[in-house]
Scaffold this motif. Structure first.
Motif, mmCIF file in Angstrom:
data_model
loop_
_atom_site.group_PDB
_atom_site.id
_atom_site.type_symbol
_atom_site.label_atom_id
_atom_site.label_comp_id
_atom_site.label_asym_id
_atom_site.label_seq_id
_atom_site.Cartn_x
_atom_site.Cartn_y
_atom_site.Cartn_z
ATOM 1 N N VAL A 1 57.273 89.944 -9.150
ATOM 2 C CA VAL A 1 55.869 90.104 -8.789
ATOM 3 C C VAL A 1 55.782 90.972 -7.541
ATOM 4 O O VAL A 1 56.694 90.979 -6.710
ATOM 5 C CB VAL A 1 55.200 88.724 -8.535
ATOM 6 C CG1 VAL A 1 55.871 87.996 -7.392
ATOM 7 C CG2 VAL A 1 53.704 88.866 -8.270
ATOM 8 N N PHE A 2 54.711 91.740 -7.444
ATOM 9 C CA PHE A 2 54.425 92.450 -6.205
ATOM 10 C C PHE A 2 52.935 92.310 -5.915
ATOM 11 O O PHE A 2 52.132 92.078 -6.813
ATOM 12 C CB PHE A 2 54.831 93.935 -6.271
ATOM 13 C CG PHE A 2 54.012 94.774 -7.209
ATOM 14 C CD1 PHE A 2 52.834 95.393 -6.785
ATOM 15 C CD2 PHE A 2 54.415 94.971 -8.527
ATOM 16 C CE1 PHE A 2 52.078 96.177 -7.651
ATOM 17 C CE2 PHE A 2 53.671 95.755 -9.402
ATOM 18 C CZ PHE A 2 52.499 96.359 -8.962
ATOM 19 N N ALA A 3 52.591 92.436 -4.647
ATOM 20 C CA ALA A 3 51.193 92.315 -4.250
ATOM 21 C C ALA A 3 50.892 93.318 -3.144
ATOM 22 O O ALA A 3 51.633 93.407 -2.165
ATOM 23 C CB ALA A 3 50.878 90.897 -3.777
ATOM 24 N N SER A 4 49.809 94.073 -3.320
ATOM 25 C CA SER A 4 49.376 95.052 -2.326
ATOM 26 C C SER A 4 47.962 94.737 -1.880
ATOM 27 O O SER A 4 47.137 94.292 -2.688
ATOM 28 C CB SER A 4 49.403 96.472 -2.903
ATOM 29 O OG SER A 4 50.715 96.905 -3.174
ATOM 30 N N ILE A 5 47.700 94.959 -0.610
ATOM 31 C CA ILE A 5 46.321 94.960 -0.138
ATOM 32 C C ILE A 5 45.995 96.391 0.271
ATOM 33 O O ILE A 5 46.851 97.117 0.770
ATOM 34 C CB ILE A 5 46.099 93.996 1.046
ATOM 35 C CG1 ILE A 5 47.045 94.285 2.212
ATOM 36 C CG2 ILE A 5 46.243 92.556 0.597
ATOM 37 C CD1 ILE A 5 46.799 93.418 3.433
ATOM 38 N N PHE A 6 44.762 96.819 0.010
ATOM 39 C CA PHE A 6 44.373 98.174 0.394
ATOM 40 C C PHE A 6 42.999 98.132 1.057
ATOM 41 O O PHE A 6 42.168 97.283 0.749
ATOM 42 C CB PHE A 6 44.388 99.121 -0.812
ATOM 43 C CG PHE A 6 43.360 98.834 -1.875
ATOM 44 C CD1 PHE A 6 42.152 99.525 -1.900
ATOM 45 C CD2 PHE A 6 43.597 97.892 -2.860
ATOM 46 C CE1 PHE A 6 41.204 99.274 -2.877
ATOM 47 C CE2 PHE A 6 42.657 97.635 -3.846
ATOM 48 C CZ PHE A 6 41.456 98.322 -3.859
ATOM 49 N N GLY A 7 42.820 99.073 2.009
ATOM 50 C CA GLY A 7 41.572 99.091 2.753
ATOM 51 C C GLY A 7 41.771 98.790 4.223
ATOM 52 O O GLY A 7 40.864 98.323 4.904
ATOM 53 N N LYS B 1 57.044 96.008 -2.801
ATOM 54 C CA LYS B 1 58.391 95.707 -3.272
ATOM 55 C C LYS B 1 58.311 94.537 -4.240
ATOM 56 O O LYS B 1 57.654 93.538 -3.969
ATOM 57 C CB LYS B 1 59.286 95.358 -2.083
ATOM 58 C CG LYS B 1 60.664 94.854 -2.459
ATOM 59 C CD LYS B 1 61.413 94.372 -1.225
ATOM 60 C CE LYS B 1 62.738 93.724 -1.588
ATOM 61 N NZ LYS B 1 63.432 93.187 -0.393
ATOM 62 N N ALA B 2 58.975 94.673 -5.378
ATOM 63 C CA ALA B 2 58.995 93.593 -6.361
ATOM 64 C C ALA B 2 59.953 92.501 -5.914
ATOM 65 O O ALA B 2 61.050 92.779 -5.425
ATOM 66 C CB ALA B 2 59.413 94.137 -7.728
ATOM 67 N N ARG B 3 59.524 91.265 -6.085
ATOM 68 C CA ARG B 3 60.335 90.121 -5.684
ATOM 69 C C ARG B 3 60.357 89.094 -6.817
ATOM 70 O O ARG B 3 59.377 88.982 -7.565
ATOM 71 C CB ARG B 3 59.751 89.459 -4.429
ATOM 72 C CG ARG B 3 59.652 90.386 -3.230
ATOM 73 C CD ARG B 3 58.643 89.873 -2.236
ATOM 74 N NE ARG B 3 58.492 90.779 -1.110
ATOM 75 C CZ ARG B 3 59.112 90.641 0.057
ATOM 76 N NH1 ARG B 3 59.917 89.594 0.247
ATOM 77 N NH2 ARG B 3 58.946 91.507 1.025
#
Length: 394
Positions: free
Chosen positions: A57-63, A210-212
């Motif tokens: 899983v990967f997680a991004s925040i943008f803004g 990064k995928a973890r």
């Protein structure tokens, strides 16, 4: 190379400020920070319980407000965890005794009286921790060291007391302190801690997601959210999330670089051989171009795109999926953009059919867009738990 991957892309831009303030009975900042993690936790909950081989899983925040507009959420949480651990070391039980011993050791007994008069025992303990963490052994020590250390502490009370400290420090004492190695070292660390350059460098190292392994992320979240807050041992999950994400609040609510975030996601999914699922939480108002072209590239990679339009406006029936855009929508706004980006799926498909058991309304066309409109985090979390977490198992 991972066999299965779930991507989570969360909008924390300025245009989402009112959308995240869903529960008006709570402080808006609490709701925004709570939404960031509760959405992620809802998606990961089932995967953590039933982990599969080579599932990531990967997680991004943008803004973000800085020049670095996107950030790996899990990397940022790890960074905050390290910062918290560093700040939690060397906390004495009695701040008065610890500061008295420190002041006496460095030939500054005049500071003891002021500390006892103006700081609580707990505040003195905090001050001791910061001074011993940021200064080197040896050198002259004076009340000005107290003042400059207090400048970097988050409490407004510490900031207000700085002026009083200045009044107590003689010019001779200040001169002695400024010539010491301890003072110069502390000043350098304080300046680095508060510098925009340092913040930019930290964020730049976290820019690309990064995928973890799912279980690793679940353990990280558990570790972060189960720690008792010193000020409130019985604190709620809301309080823990707010405290955890407090350091990043000054850097969110910027523009909305959705295209950049989706390009990062595209690169991630190229490393996956099997199931690919991307969940996007936003208001759809991209400020760095039209995201449709990138969404098409994701579809060509067989990525299942699930989108959530989060709004503070009233929605007649949020627990409803659509196949065609609602004719009541006016113009091609962010809601329409997210709707068009989402994947379609037959209603007989297992994840969709589970919604019927939860009293969701499905379109009569026999197919649904994996798009949901929500004005409640409960709706978002329910949809994630029922649909998103089950897509990778089909």
């Amino acid at each position: 190379m991972a066999e299965s991957m779930i991507g989570i892309v969360l909008d924390v831009s300025n245009s989402m400020e009112s959308a995240y303030a869903l529960d008006r009975s709570h402080d808006a900042s609490v709701e925004r920070t709570r939404a960031i993690l509760t959405t992620t936790i809802s998606i990961l909950k089932r995967e953590a319980v039933y982990p599969r081989r080579q599932e990531s899983v990967f997680a991004s925040i943008f803004g973000l407000r800085k020049s670095v507009k996107t950030c790996d959420l899990f990397a940022m949480l790890e960074h905050l965890k390290r910062v918290r651990e560093e700040r939690d070391i060397h906390i004495p039980e009695d701040g008065y005794e610890a500061m008295s011993a420190l002041a006496t050791e460095h030939g500054a007994p005049h500071a003891i009286k002021w500390i006892r008069e103006h700081l609580s025992r707990e505040e003195a303990a905090t001050l001791y921790r910061e001074i011993t963490r940021t200064t080197v052994d040896g050198g002259s020590w004076a009340l000005s060291t107290v003042r400059d250390t207090m400048k970097r502490l988050p409490s407004e009370r510490f900031q207000l007391l700085v002026n009083n400290v200045d009044k107590k420090v003689s010019k001779a004492s200040q001169a002695i302190a400024r010539r010491s190695d301890a003072y110069r070292n502390a000043k350098r660390i304080i300046e680095d801690f508060n510098s925009d350059k340092l913040i930019e460098d930290v964020l730049r190292r976290m820019e690309h997601p990064k995928a973890r392994p799912v279980q690793e992320v679940s353990t990280l979240l558990d570790d972060l959210l189960q720690v008792e807050l010193p000020s409130a041992p019985s604190s709620s999950l809301h309080d823990r999330i707010r405290e955890l994400l407090k350091p990043i609040k000054p850097y969110i609510l910027g523009l909305t670089p959705m295209c950049k975030a989706l390009k990062h996601a595209t690169d991630m999914f190229k490393e996956t051989t099997r199931t690919r699922v991307l969940f996007i939480l936003s208001d759809g108002d991209s400020t760095d171009g039209d995201p449709h072209e990138i969404a098409q590239q994701l579809h060509q990679l067989d990525v299942i795109i699930v989108t959530c339009f989060l709004t503070s406006n009233r929605i007649d029936n949020p627990r409803r999926l659509l196949y065609k855009a609602d004719p009541k929508w006016r113009g091609r706004n962010g809601r329409q953009v997210l709707f068009e980006m989402s994947s379609t799926m037959e209603n007989t498909h297992t994840p969709i059919s589970h919604l019927i058991d939860a009293n969701w309304e499905l379109p009569s066309a026999g197919e649904s867009r994996l798009f949901v409109q929500a004005n409640s985090l409960d709706v978002v979390n329910e949809f994630c738990e029922i649909v998103v977490s089950k897509l990778r198992s089909n």
